[in-house]
Every structure is written in structure tokens, then in C-alpha cells.
Scaffold this motif. Structure first.
Motif, mmCIF file in Angstrom:
data_model
loop_
_atom_site.group_PDB
_atom_site.id
_atom_site.type_symbol
_atom_site.label_atom_id
_atom_site.label_comp_id
_atom_site.label_asym_id
_atom_site.label_seq_id
_atom_site.Cartn_x
_atom_site.Cartn_y
_atom_site.Cartn_z
ATOM 1 N N THR A 1 0.807 -1.227 0.000
ATOM 2 C CA THR A 1 0.000 0.000 0.000
ATOM 3 C C THR A 1 0.836 1.271 0.000
ATOM 4 O OG1 THR A 1 -0.144 -0.114 2.425
ATOM 5 C CG2 THR A 1 -1.935 -1.118 1.170
ATOM 6 N N HIS A 2 2.172 1.150 -0.036
ATOM 7 C CA HIS A 2 3.017 2.354 0.071
ATOM 8 C C HIS A 2 4.100 2.325 -1.013
ATOM 9 C CE1 HIS A 2 1.093 3.350 3.849
ATOM 10 N NE2 HIS A 2 1.411 2.159 4.336
ATOM 11 N N SER A 3 3.695 2.392 -2.259
ATOM 12 C CA SER A 3 4.662 2.303 -3.357
ATOM 13 C C SER A 3 5.245 3.660 -3.704
ATOM 14 C CB SER A 3 3.986 1.715 -4.601
ATOM 15 O OG SER A 3 2.898 2.532 -5.003
ATOM 16 N N VAL A 4 6.522 3.635 -4.077
ATOM 17 C CA VAL A 4 7.206 4.816 -4.603
ATOM 18 C C VAL A 4 7.906 4.420 -5.900
ATOM 19 C CG1 VAL A 4 7.493 6.041 -2.417
ATOM 20 C CG2 VAL A 4 9.180 4.332 -3.097
ATOM 21 N N TRP A 5 8.250 5.423 -6.719
ATOM 22 C CA TRP A 5 8.714 5.165 -8.079
ATOM 23 C C TRP A 5 9.980 5.939 -8.410
ATOM 24 C CZ3 TRP A 5 6.053 1.879 -11.462
ATOM 25 C CH2 TRP A 5 4.796 1.449 -11.030
ATOM 26 N N LEU A 6 10.782 5.344 -9.270
ATOM 27 C CA LEU A 6 11.917 5.977 -9.934
ATOM 28 C C LEU A 6 11.883 5.553 -11.391
ATOM 29 C CD1 LEU A 6 14.847 5.188 -7.458
ATOM 30 C CD2 LEU A 6 14.051 7.483 -8.010
ATOM 31 N N SER A 7 12.610 6.267 -12.236
ATOM 32 C CA SER A 7 12.804 5.795 -13.608
ATOM 33 C C SER A 7 14.293 5.697 -13.884
ATOM 34 C CB SER A 7 12.134 6.729 -14.617
ATOM 35 O OG SER A 7 12.673 8.038 -14.543
#
Length: 363
Positions: free
Chosen positions: A125-131
Motif C-alpha cells: 500500500t506504500h509504493s514509490v517510483w523511480l525511472s
């Protein structure tokens, strides 16, 4: 405060072993060390740093005379002050490009986006993102969350929006029987990156976990492309005496050989892409892994484990929910409750801090 901020001396517990090899043979060197938290590695040949050789193991798919020499690995303690903040964002946007090979962040307070997939097919429930954009030559990319403070989920995608993603690689817990090092709650993926392609990296916590994230990555442009394996089904349930079947699909640029393993022990005769499990009994319950070896390069690729279980416990039938938990159905009342069966602990290979656990090499 990160747990590795306290000073701790690095101790080498197993040195790399000297080897005599023929031309074309595969080489793997490993070093084992202990410390309080995240360790950094740098392999050297005759005192010169080897680019991209920054893990506890170093491999050459086809050894040549020019590769001969004195190999060493410099192992150092990483302090929190040495880690830069990475540009994690709560929502996937494709603009927060990853450049540093190691950094930190947090998923505390982050939320899921509408239409976002379950990363590694597990609930979070606590996703974070990078590319991240692959270099011009592409190569084998490795990402892991060693040193993070919670049980992570890690996934890599391509696509232009969270509702239009193509899965490239995903992992909950690293589970590679051929590496004697072991830890817990670390995720690790390896994949063939395509030149110039932008990949979206998602980090989440299993079952709503959150905390400090450490993300490490490297790309090896010299390593041969990995075989891509997919074992089906990922979880198999049966009654005592049932006959079950596991199969693996392989994408490879070269012919390969097959070997199935049960809890890191080779299965006699398990040398085809399909494995028949006849007369299911307790001795055949566990984690099955497929090892594929290239016949030209000698490069070995291991699948993620698939779990085989007997689905009767105390007269109750067991199903598996999407988040990996077992649903226990009471045959009399029809009610369903969530439970965890004993004996489901996977053999773990982690690239971070360790706690006691069983681990065995492939045999």
C-alpha cells in the motif's frame, strides 16, 4: 536513524578461492563479509578496479587467458552519510531519473495509484517510483534493496502510464540457492536491459510495510544476455497421492540444459522443461527451482521458486489468496479466515543484514 550509522568493523568471513581454469570455462568468485548494515564491494584485477563489479560475487561467463591474474575484493562499510537521497516519487511520472548507483529514500506516507498493479504479485500500500534509462549498449541490469529497513517488494516495468505497464522483472524475497550468503526482507531483480529504454522502478512494502529504502543498481554491458525463465504455476496445491506438473518456458539465444531442484537439492532425472510430481507426499513438498545452463557460454540462470504444498491441514482445505496468504475454509460453516501454514519459509539469499536462517548451495 539508519541502523548502519553506528560504527562497525567489516570482517571477511570467507576469502575468494584460487582456481585453475581452461579457456571457455565459467568463473565465479565470491567473498563473504559481515558488518553492521550495508556493505559495498569493488572487485579488482591486478589492483585495477573492474567496472560494474560491485557485488559479493564476480563472474566471467567464458574465461580467457587475458582474464588471468590476481583478483581481490575491497569490502567497506557504507554509512548513511555516504548515501545520497534518490528522487523517489509517490506517483509514477517518468521524469525522476536514477543516476547514482546507490542511494536512499522512504516510502512512509506513500500511497497506491488507481489501477496500479500488485508488485511481485504481492499486496502493498506504500509504493514509490523511480525511472532509469539503460545505457546505449544495454546490458544485464541488477537492482536490489539490500539495507532497507522493511520487507520490500521490487518491480521493473516499461510503459507510459501506471495503467499501461509491461512487467519486466519483479521480486519479493531473493531466493537463489547457489549463493551461500543469506539475508532477509531483500528484493533483487536481474534483467536484460535494452539500449536507451526507460524503465520504471517501483518499491513497495509487503503487507503495508514502510520505512527506509536503500536501492542499489548496476549494469554489466559485457555479461552475456540472461535466459528468461517463467515457471508455472507459481504455487501448486494438491492432496496426498495427487500427480502434479511443473513446467518452465525459456527464452534464450543459445541451446540450454535443464535441471530441477527441490529445496536446493537436484532432482534425479529432472532434466526436462516439464517436471512430473507423482504421488504427492510430505517429502515432495517444498520450493522447486529450475536451473538453465547455456550450452555455449556455460551461463546459469535460476528461476524464482515455485511452492508445492499439500492442501489439507487438520481437515481444512487451503486456497491461496492473491497476496500470498492462505485462506482456510471451514468445511462445516463455510467461513473463510486468513492464516499462514508452517513450513513456508523459503530459502533466502539477501544482499543486506542477516539473521539466522537455513541456506544451502545447489547440489
Amino acid at each position: 536513524m539508519f541502523p548502519w550509522e553506528a560504527f562497525a568493523q567489516v570482517v571477511i568471513t570467507q576469502q575468494p578461492q584460487s582456481q585453475n581454469l581452461s579457456s571457455g570455462a565459467s568463473l565465479t568468485l565470491t567473498v563473504q563479509a559481515t558488518g553492521n548494515g550495508l556493505l559495498s564491494y569493488q572487485w579488482r584485477l591486478n589492483g585495477v578496479n573492474i567496472p560494474g563489479a560491485n557485488s559479493s560475487a564476480f563472474s566471467i561467463a567464458r574465461f580467457q587467458p587475458s582474464d588471468s591474474g590476481d583478483y581481490s575484493s575491497d569490502v567497506a562499510q557504507v554509512r548513511a552519510a555516504d548515501l545520497a537521497d534518490l528522487p523517489f516519487t509517490d506517483a509514477m511520472n517518468g521524469q525522476n531519473r536514477l543516476t547514482r548507483s546507490t542511494g536512499r529514500g522512504s516510502n512512509a506516507g506513500a500511497t497506491r495509484e488507481p489501477g496500479e498493479p500488485n508488485h511481485a504479485n504481492k499486496s502493498g500500500t506504500h509504493s514509490v517510483w523511480l525511472s532509469w534509462q539503460a545505457p546505449l549498449l544495454g546490458g544485464v541490469a541488477t537492482f536490489d534493496t539490500a539495507g532497507s529497513s522493511f520487507d520490500t517488494l521490487l518491480a521493473v516495468y516499461t510503459g507510459d502510464s501506471v495503467n499501461n505497464l509491461t512487467l519486466v522483472a519483479a521480486n519479493d524475497d531473493v531466493n537463489y540457492c547457489d549463493d551461500p550468503s543469506s539475508g532477509f526482507h531483500t528484493s533483487r531483480v536481474r534483467f536484460n536491459s535494452k539500449a536507451g529504454t526507460v524503465y520504471h522502478i517501483a518499491v513497495d512494502g509487503l503487507g503495508g510495510a514502510a520505512g527506509d529504502i536503500v536501492l542499489n543498481w548496476s549494469v554489466n554491458t559485457l555479461e552475456g544476455l540472461l535466459s528468461v525463465l517463467s515457471v508455472a504455476p507459481s504455487v501448486t496445491l494438491g492432496l496426498p497421492g495427487d500427480n502434479l506438473s511443473l513446467s518452465v518456458s525459456v527464452q534464450s539465444l543459445e541451446p540450454v540444459s535443464y535441471q530441477w531442484y527441490l529445496d536446493c537439492q537436484s532432482i534425479p532425472g529432472g532434466t526436462q522443461n516439464t517436471l512430473q510430481i507423482v504421488d504427492l507426499q510430505a517429502a515432495k513438498v517444498g520450493n522447486y527451482v529450475m536451473s538453465v545452463k547455456g550450452l555455449l557460454t556455460g551461463q546459469q540462470t535460476l528461476s524464482d521458486p515455485t511452492s508445492v504444498q499439500i492442501n489439507i491441514t487438520d481437515g481444512q482445505a487451503i486456497d491461496v489468496a492473491e497476496d500470498g496468504r492462505e485462506q482456510v475454509a471451514d468445511s462445516q460453516s463455510g467461513r473463510r479466515t486468513l492464516a499462514r501454514l508452517p513450513g513456508h519459509a523459503n530459502l533466502q539469499h539477501r544482499w543486506g543484514h542477516q539473521r539466522p536462517g537455513r541456506t544451502q548451495p545447489l547440489r
